[in-house]
Design a protein around this motif. Structure first.
Motif, PDB file in Angstrom:
ATOM      1  N   ARG A   1      10.769   3.164 -22.022  1.00 15.95           N
ATOM      2  CA  ARG A   1      11.913   3.523 -21.775  1.00 15.95           C
ATOM      3  C   ARG A   1      12.604   2.494 -20.833  1.00 15.95           C
ATOM      4  O   ARG A   1      13.860   2.618 -20.749  1.00 15.95           O
TER       5      ARG A   1
ATOM      6  N   GLY B   1      12.778  10.862 -25.292  1.00 21.17           N
ATOM      7  CA  GLY B   1      13.611  11.657 -24.370  1.00 21.17           C
ATOM      8  C   GLY B   1      14.340  12.767 -25.254  1.00 21.17           C
ATOM      9  O   GLY B   1      13.867  13.233 -26.139  1.00 21.17           O
TER      10      GLY B   1
ATOM     11  N   ARG C   1       1.526   6.288 -26.394  1.00 23.56           N
ATOM     12  CA  ARG C   1       1.135   7.703 -26.854  1.00 23.56           C
ATOM     13  C   ARG C   1       0.781   8.662 -25.590  1.00 23.56           C
ATOM     14  O   ARG C   1      -0.336   9.326 -25.553  1.00 23.56           O
ATOM     15  N   ASN C   2       1.421   8.324 -24.457  1.00 26.89           N
ATOM     16  CA  ASN C   2       1.096   8.988 -23.320  1.00 26.89           C
ATOM     17  C   ASN C   2       1.595  10.358 -23.444  1.00 26.89           C
ATOM     18  O   ASN C   2       2.510  10.664 -24.329  1.00 26.89           O
ATOM     19  N   ARG C   3       0.896  11.426 -22.692  1.00 31.00           N
ATOM     20  CA  ARG C   3       1.320  12.744 -22.838  1.00 31.00           C
ATOM     21  C   ARG C   3       2.438  13.124 -22.277  1.00 31.00           C
ATOM     22  O   ARG C   3       3.372  13.983 -22.825  1.00 31.00           O
ATOM     23  N   PHE C   4       2.624  12.970 -20.918  1.00 32.60           N
ATOM     24  CA  PHE C   4       3.651  13.249 -20.131  1.00 32.60           C
ATOM     25  C   PHE C   4       3.907  12.747 -18.818  1.00 32.60           C
ATOM     26  O   PHE C   4       3.090  11.876 -18.474  1.00 32.60           O
TER      27      PHE C   4
ATOM     28  N   GLY D   1      10.660  18.570 -13.149  1.00 35.66           N
ATOM     29  CA  GLY D   1       9.266  19.099 -13.772  1.00 35.66           C
ATOM     30  C   GLY D   1       8.641  18.139 -14.335  1.00 35.66           C
ATOM     31  O   GLY D   1       8.659  16.729 -14.375  1.00 35.66           O
ATOM     32  N   PHE D   2       7.876  18.675 -15.334  1.00 32.53           N
ATOM     33  CA  PHE D   2       7.096  17.594 -16.002  1.00 32.53           C
ATOM     34  C   PHE D   2       7.875  17.359 -17.662  1.00 32.53           C
ATOM     35  O   PHE D   2       8.451  18.322 -18.122  1.00 32.53           O
ATOM     36  N   GLU D   3       7.971  16.187 -17.778  1.00 33.77           N
ATOM     37  CA  GLU D   3       8.637  15.751 -19.062  1.00 33.77           C
ATOM     38  C   GLU D   3       7.671  15.312 -20.093  1.00 33.77           C
ATOM     39  O   GLU D   3       6.843  14.448 -19.653  1.00 33.77           O
ATOM     40  N   LEU D   4       8.070  15.583 -21.275  1.00 32.65           N
ATOM     41  CA  LEU D   4       7.080  14.976 -22.567  1.00 32.65           C
ATOM     42  C   LEU D   4       7.485  13.545 -22.865  1.00 32.65           C
ATOM     43  O   LEU D   4       8.411  13.140 -22.722  1.00 32.65           O
TER      44      LEU D   4
ATOM     45  N   GLY E   1       3.916  10.417 -26.554  1.00 32.46           N
ATOM     46  CA  GLY E   1       2.489  11.039 -27.414  1.00 32.46           C
ATOM     47  C   GLY E   1       2.552  12.332 -28.209  1.00 32.46           C
ATOM     48  O   GLY E   1       2.296  12.334 -29.440  1.00 32.46           O
ATOM     49  N   PRO E   2       3.070  13.195 -27.508  1.00 33.08           N
ATOM     50  CA  PRO E   2       3.267  14.480 -28.255  1.00 33.08           C
ATOM     51  C   PRO E   2       4.201  14.538 -29.738  1.00 33.08           C
ATOM     52  O   PRO E   2       3.768  15.037 -30.196  1.00 33.08           O
ATOM     53  N   PHE E   3       5.353  13.733 -29.504  1.00 38.49           N
ATOM     54  CA  PHE E   3       6.011  13.517 -30.598  1.00 38.49           C
ATOM     55  C   PHE E   3       5.336  12.612 -31.706  1.00 38.49           C
ATOM     56  O   PHE E   3       5.487  12.804 -33.095  1.00 38.49           O
TER      57      PHE E   3
ATOM     58  N   ALA F   1       2.151  12.724 -31.966  1.00 42.59           N
ATOM     59  CA  ALA F   1       1.044  13.682 -32.603  1.00 42.59           C
ATOM     60  C   ALA F   1       1.659  14.684 -33.543  1.00 42.59           C
ATOM     61  O   ALA F   1       1.399  14.822 -34.680  1.00 42.59           O
ATOM     62  N   ALA F   2       3.005  15.117 -33.462  1.00 45.74           N
ATOM     63  CA  ALA F   2       3.855  16.023 -34.099  1.00 45.74           C
ATOM     64  C   ALA F   2       3.995  15.280 -35.759  1.00 45.74           C
ATOM     65  O   ALA F   2       3.591  15.862 -36.658  1.00 45.74           O
TER      66      ALA F   2
ATOM     67  N   PHE G   1      14.443  18.482 -27.007  1.00 45.89           N
ATOM     68  CA  PHE G   1      13.464  18.092 -26.090  1.00 45.89           C
ATOM     69  C   PHE G   1      13.535  19.037 -24.865  1.00 45.89           C
ATOM     70  O   PHE G   1      12.252  19.144 -24.586  1.00 45.89           O
TER      71      PHE G   1
ATOM     72  N   ASN H   1       9.985  20.750 -23.503  1.00 44.40           N
ATOM     73  CA  ASN H   1       9.581  20.583 -21.982  1.00 44.40           C
ATOM     74  C   ASN H   1       9.419  21.971 -21.343  1.00 44.40           C
ATOM     75  O   ASN H   1       8.692  22.022 -20.722  1.00 44.40           O
TER      76      ASN H   1
ATOM     77  N   PHE I   1       6.359  23.267 -22.513  1.00 48.69           N
ATOM     78  CA  PHE I   1       5.160  22.470 -21.945  1.00 48.69           C
ATOM     79  C   PHE I   1       4.819  22.729 -20.528  1.00 48.69           C
ATOM     80  O   PHE I   1       3.972  22.993 -20.094  1.00 48.69           O
ATOM     81  N   ASN I   2       5.984  23.035 -19.781  1.00 51.19           N
ATOM     82  CA  ASN I   2       5.940  23.186 -18.245  1.00 51.19           C
ATOM     83  C   ASN I   2       5.055  24.809 -18.224  1.00 51.19           C
ATOM     84  O   ASN I   2       4.585  24.901 -17.144  1.00 51.19           O
TER      85      ASN I   2
ATOM     86  N   PRO J   1       4.078  20.774 -36.823  1.00 51.91           N
ATOM     87  CA  PRO J   1       4.007  19.474 -36.026  1.00 51.91           C
ATOM     88  C   PRO J   1       4.374  19.837 -34.318  1.00 51.91           C
ATOM     89  O   PRO J   1       4.008  19.301 -33.643  1.00 51.91           O
ATOM     90  N   PHE J   2       5.416  20.964 -34.226  1.00 46.42           N
ATOM     91  CA  PHE J   2       5.702  20.962 -32.744  1.00 46.42           C
ATOM     92  C   PHE J   2       4.598  21.943 -32.068  1.00 46.42           C
ATOM     93  O   PHE J   2       4.446  21.508 -30.990  1.00 46.42           O
TER      94      PHE J   2
ATOM     95  N   ALA K   1       1.534  21.142 -33.037  1.00 45.62           N
ATOM     96  CA  ALA K   1       0.404  20.171 -32.489  1.00 45.62           C
ATOM     97  C   ALA K   1       1.042  19.106 -31.487  1.00 45.62           C
ATOM     98  O   ALA K   1       0.093  18.722 -30.590  1.00 45.62           O
ATOM     99  N   ALA K   2       2.335  19.006 -31.240  1.00 45.34           N
ATOM    100  CA  ALA K   2       2.939  18.222 -29.981  1.00 45.34           C
ATOM    101  C   ALA K   2       2.502  18.838 -28.756  1.00 45.34           C
ATOM    102  O   ALA K   2       2.042  18.264 -27.997  1.00 45.34           O
TER     103      ALA K   2
ATOM    104  N   TYR L   1      -1.292  18.541 -28.114  1.00 44.14           N
ATOM    105  CA  TYR L   1      -1.634  17.195 -27.612  1.00 44.14           C
ATOM    106  C   TYR L   1      -1.152  17.254 -26.185  1.00 44.14           C
ATOM    107  O   TYR L   1      -1.994  16.555 -25.327  1.00 44.14           O
ATOM    108  N   ALA L   2      -0.028  17.585 -25.955  1.00 45.13           N
ATOM    109  CA  ALA L   2       0.594  17.501 -24.581  1.00 45.13           C
ATOM    110  C   ALA L   2      -0.274  18.017 -23.440  1.00 45.13           C
ATOM    111  O   ALA L   2      -0.614  17.393 -22.424  1.00 45.13           O
TER     112      ALA L   2
END
Lengths: 259, 259
Positions: free
Chosen positions: A54, A122, A148-151, A157-160, A163-165, A167-168, B127, B131, B134-135, B164-165, B167-168, B171-172
């Motif tokens: 990023r 993002g 392909r990092n997860r978050f 908080g945690f942000e995707l 990686g997850p996208f 994977a999608a 997004f 998120n 995911f949280n 796909p979502f 799956a995302a 994965y996350a």
């Protein structure tokens, strides 16, 4: 220190991980700025090799300079900055699904795309943008992933991460992404070539056992694990078994190297 | 016709797939409306079992009525309509990531969610919403999926479905979603119970070998494959081997049943 399991090869150039090796959080790791200066004085070529998807090389250079490191943008190698070379080699004309802030480092958006390049986009991971990418893939396009990092942890908080996208899109198009960042072999080899060196005469220094050290060795490079950043007990034994060196820090590693 | 491989069990009630069994495209499949009427005259209970995750039961009922089918909303079972029962059984309090149009059929959004329920949210797969889901998951929440289809064809090209979502998020959060729609066992069994019947006295009629027929048999139901909709050569042999009946259409199946 325990003896090294393998005789050391000639080292013509270094690849240095950034987070956890040069700095940690908002501070430079003790001795790492001086270590870079020492490498420069001894005319040991190096590149900073980081998986950031990023931040542009320009803004990372600025940030490192602010922490006291003497580095230029051109010495930084990121997945985005090598993507052009890798996609060109493959004849891939990419549609980009990346953060607009990263565009300066990325290949150009192609007119008739036969590939998709995904980074950590993002809030630009909208349904519309995901569909656009998918429509390229379903026509037979190749999927490339800067990472392909997860978050990651953000202020809210945690942000995707990417990686997850990735994977999608893999799930949707029943394909597997070509990974451009660490630990992909292409990434290490391209960075070594950038200095004009073969993989075997290049050594990667990192704090991440799998991504940095084992990845580099699998790509034919030499490697050293440092006990800073995300280093955990047990990593050193596994790193040595794999043929890597282990040092307390970048500073200690460089001292041993130029002594 | 080839002989059936197994003696038929008693059939107390039927589950009927909708797309490819009742209608195809914008038209009723010949004889299928009359077949429903015949079932009603013979007092053979049935439910329409469909994996739709963007249409409410009310609007699907209206659509079917427009095509000449005599059906009520209460006779339609969708993943959303059984989700409440399944989540309640599991003690799951869901955060919803579904299309607003589907909300009338869904469980209520919970205050302190310990689960996420994902449907085909379409443009609501932002997004920010990803998120938020995911949280919940990263805190240990359970992931439920109304479906995991990959994509569908829309007016503007191919559009991503829920899969796909799902799956995302899998994965996350390094988790595996609990699937609520076909071919999950829960879905068939819940629909059978909705009529007051045990799985083994319920028969599923569908055009999809894997999702309808093999799914139902794996859940302990009887099953019949019809040669309409997405039926392909070769499906019949495999269906019979698995213990299913095969009929040319719903109409032919019902004739054989009530004869």
């Amino acid at each position: 220190m325990a003896p090294e399991p393998k005789p050391l090869g000639k080292i013509a150039g270094l690849l240095l991980d950034v987070g956890g090796v040069l700095y940690q959080g908002d501070e430079a790791i003790a001795g790492s700025a001086e270590a870079l200066t020492a490498l420069r004085e001894r005319e040991m070529p190096f590149r900073l090799l980081t998986n950031t998807t990023r931040t542009t090389r320009a803004s990372l250079a600025k940030r490192l300079q602010g922490l006291g490191f003497e580095v230029t943008e051109e010495e930084i190698v990121t997945p985005a900055s090598v993507a052009s070379a890798i996609l060109e080699r493959d004849g891939a004309r990419p549609h980009l699904l990346v953060h607009p802030g990263l565009l300066p480092d990325c290949p150009e958006e192609a007119a008739g795309p036969n590939a998709v390049l995904v980074g950590d986009a993002g809030e630009h991971f909208t349904f519309e943008n995901m569909n656009r990418a998918f429509n390229v893939l379903i026509e037979g396009g190749t999927l490339y992933a800067l990472g392909r990092n997860r978050f990651f942890r953000s202020a809210s908080g945690f942000e995707l991460d990417a990686g997850p996208f990735v994977a999608a899109l893999e799930y949707a198009a029943e394909t597997e992404a070509v990974l451009i960042g660490k630990p992909s072999k292409d990434f290490f080899v391209t960075a070594a070539h950038d200095m004009g060196f073969a993989p075997e005469e290049t050594l990667m220094v990192g704090d991440d056992l799998e991504s940095d050290v084992e990845g580099a060795i699998a790509a034919g490079l030499q490697a050293a694990l440092v006990r800073t950043g995300k280093f955990r007990d047990g990593d050193a034994t596994r790193a040595r078994k794999g043929g890597a060196r282990v040092a307390a820090s970048l500073s200690e590693f460089v001292e041993g190297l130029v002594a």
